[in-house]
Design a protein around this motif. Structure first.
Motif, short mmCIF file in Angstrom:
data_model
loop_
_atom_site.label_atom_id
_atom_site.label_comp_id
_atom_site.label_asym_id
_atom_site.label_seq_id
_atom_site.Cartn_x
_atom_site.Cartn_y
_atom_site.Cartn_z
N THR A 180 -5.24 -8.14 3.48
CA THR A 180 -6.23 -9.16 3.16
C THR A 180 -5.53 -10.51 3.14
N SER A 181 -6.27 -11.55 2.80
CA SER A 181 -5.66 -12.88 2.71
C SER A 181 -4.67 -12.98 1.55
N THR A 182 -4.71 -12.03 0.62
CA THR A 182 -3.77 -12.01 -0.50
C THR A 182 -3.02 -10.68 -0.60
N ALA A 183 -2.90 -9.98 0.51
CA ALA A 183 -2.12 -8.72 0.54
C ALA A 183 -1.50 -8.59 1.91
N GLN A 184 -0.18 -8.61 1.97
CA GLN A 184 0.55 -8.62 3.25
C GLN A 184 1.10 -7.23 3.60
N PRO A 185 0.84 -6.74 4.82
CA PRO A 185 1.39 -5.45 5.25
C PRO A 185 2.81 -5.62 5.80
N ASP A 186 3.34 -4.53 6.33
CA ASP A 186 4.63 -4.50 7.02
C ASP A 186 5.83 -4.67 6.09
N TRP A 187 5.68 -4.24 4.85
CA TRP A 187 6.83 -4.11 3.96
C TRP A 187 7.26 -2.65 4.00
N ARG A 188 8.56 -2.41 4.22
CA ARG A 188 9.03 -1.05 4.46
C ARG A 188 10.27 -0.72 3.62
N PHE A 189 10.47 0.56 3.44
CA PHE A 189 11.67 1.11 2.81
C PHE A 189 12.77 1.18 3.86
N CYS A 190 13.96 0.67 3.54
CA CYS A 190 15.12 0.80 4.43
C CYS A 190 15.86 2.08 4.05
N GLN A 191 15.95 3.01 4.99
CA GLN A 191 16.59 4.30 4.70
C GLN A 191 18.10 4.21 4.59
N LYS A 192 18.67 3.04 4.92
CA LYS A 192 20.12 2.87 4.82
C LYS A 192 20.53 2.32 3.45
N CYS A 193 19.84 1.28 2.97
CA CYS A 193 20.24 0.65 1.70
C CYS A 193 19.25 0.88 0.58
N PHE A 194 18.04 1.42 0.89
CA PHE A 194 16.96 1.73 -0.06
C PHE A 194 16.16 0.50 -0.51
N ALA A 195 16.43 -0.68 0.04
CA ALA A 195 15.69 -1.88 -0.36
C ALA A 195 14.33 -1.95 0.33
N MET A 196 13.42 -2.69 -0.29
CA MET A 196 12.16 -3.04 0.33
C MET A 196 12.41 -4.27 1.21
N TYR A 197 12.01 -4.20 2.48
CA TYR A 197 12.24 -5.35 3.35
C TYR A 197 11.04 -5.58 4.26
N TYR A 198 10.96 -6.79 4.83
CA TYR A 198 9.83 -7.16 5.67
C TYR A 198 10.10 -6.79 7.12
N TRP A 199 9.17 -6.05 7.69
CA TRP A 199 9.30 -5.42 9.00
C TRP A 199 8.43 -6.12 10.05
N GLY A 200 8.02 -7.35 9.77
CA GLY A 200 7.05 -8.01 10.62
C GLY A 200 7.63 -8.94 11.67
N TYR A 201 8.92 -8.96 11.86
CA TYR A 201 9.57 -9.81 12.85
C TYR A 201 10.22 -8.96 13.93
N PRO A 202 10.60 -9.57 15.05
CA PRO A 202 11.27 -8.80 16.12
C PRO A 202 12.60 -8.20 15.69
N THR A 203 13.27 -8.83 14.73
CA THR A 203 14.51 -8.29 14.20
C THR A 203 14.27 -7.76 12.80
N ASP A 204 15.24 -7.02 12.25
CA ASP A 204 15.06 -6.36 10.96
C ASP A 204 16.00 -6.86 9.88
N GLY A 205 16.40 -8.12 9.95
CA GLY A 205 17.20 -8.68 8.89
C GLY A 205 18.61 -8.15 8.84
N VAL A 206 19.22 -8.22 7.68
CA VAL A 206 20.62 -7.83 7.48
C VAL A 206 20.69 -6.80 6.36
N CYS A 207 21.28 -5.65 6.66
CA CYS A 207 21.37 -4.56 5.69
C CYS A 207 22.78 -4.49 5.11
N PRO A 208 22.91 -4.31 3.78
CA PRO A 208 24.24 -4.20 3.19
C PRO A 208 25.00 -2.95 3.62
#
Length: 209
Positions: A115-143
């Motif tokens: 919705t306008s106040t609820a954003q999808p594409d937040w995911r569990f990272c199976q490597k570090c266990f953090a919640m991260y945003y999966w909505g870009y072409p890249t997947d950020g930086v994992c520890p």
């Protein structure tokens, strides 16, 4: 994601200067045992793949009209990220070693309409266990090395709505590592992309017990 500025709300540590809000009451975690955590990984939680050694999401029937949620998401007092606390180990923390849970037990919605106040594409990272945003072409930086690796549910997280006694605000997207982190202290934790996390975008308001 839209830029947002504001002051942080404390979780038992000093608040950002100028914050006139009251301190949160925190739930201090007790000593865990393996059995208690294993039993917590039920149909509403992410399961462990016994054959491959990777994590798998079990199919789960739920009553009609009941929102799907997953508990055991916690604040890491070392790096300030939101991470999943439902396994015998605690993932990989950018501050060194494993994450360390403190405070509330967050109960987060998944597989519900955005919705306008609820954003999808937040995911569990199976490597570090953090919640991260999966909505870009890249997947950020994992520890744990490289980029984050999405697994399991697609979380749809509320933002820019009023905080309540059972929903904490000041959770933010880190534009450097893509993790969800708590922005309520004078410092911003430890980011695997270097230095501290850097807040950008929405003010997430996350439900907890």
């Amino acid at each position: 994601m839209d830029d947002l500025s504001g002051e942080g709300l404390s979780m038992g540590l000093p608040r950002r200067s100028g914050d006139l809000l009251q301190r949160d009451e925190i739930e201090l975690p007790g000593r865990r045992d393996f059995l208690g955590r294993a039993l917590g990984v039920t149909a509403g939680l992410v399961g462990v793949g016994l054959t491959t050694g990777t994590f798998a999401t079990p199919a789960a029937a739920k009553p009609s009209g009941v929102q799907a949620t997953q508990s055991s998401w916690r604040f890491c007092q070392k790096c300030f990220a939101m991470y999943y606390w439902g396994y015998p180990t605690d993932g990989v923390c950018p501050a060194g070693g494993a994450h360390s849970a403190q405070g509330y037990n967050f109960v987060l919605p998944y597989s519900v309409p955005a919705t306008s106040t609820a954003q999808p594409d937040w995911r569990f990272c199976q490597k570090c266990f953090a919640m991260y945003y999966w909505g870009y072409p890249t997947d950020g930086v994992c520890p744990a090395g490289g980029a984050h690796s999405a697994q399991g549910y697609n979380f749809v997280l509320p933002h820019d709505v009023p905080a309540t006694a059972t929903a904490q605000d000041r959770w933010r997207f880190c534009e450097k590592c893509f993790a969800m982190f708590y922005w309520g202290y004078p410092t911003d934790g430890v980011c695997p992309a270097f230095g501290a996390h850097s807040a950008q975008g929405y003010n997430f308001v996350l439900p907890h017990w």
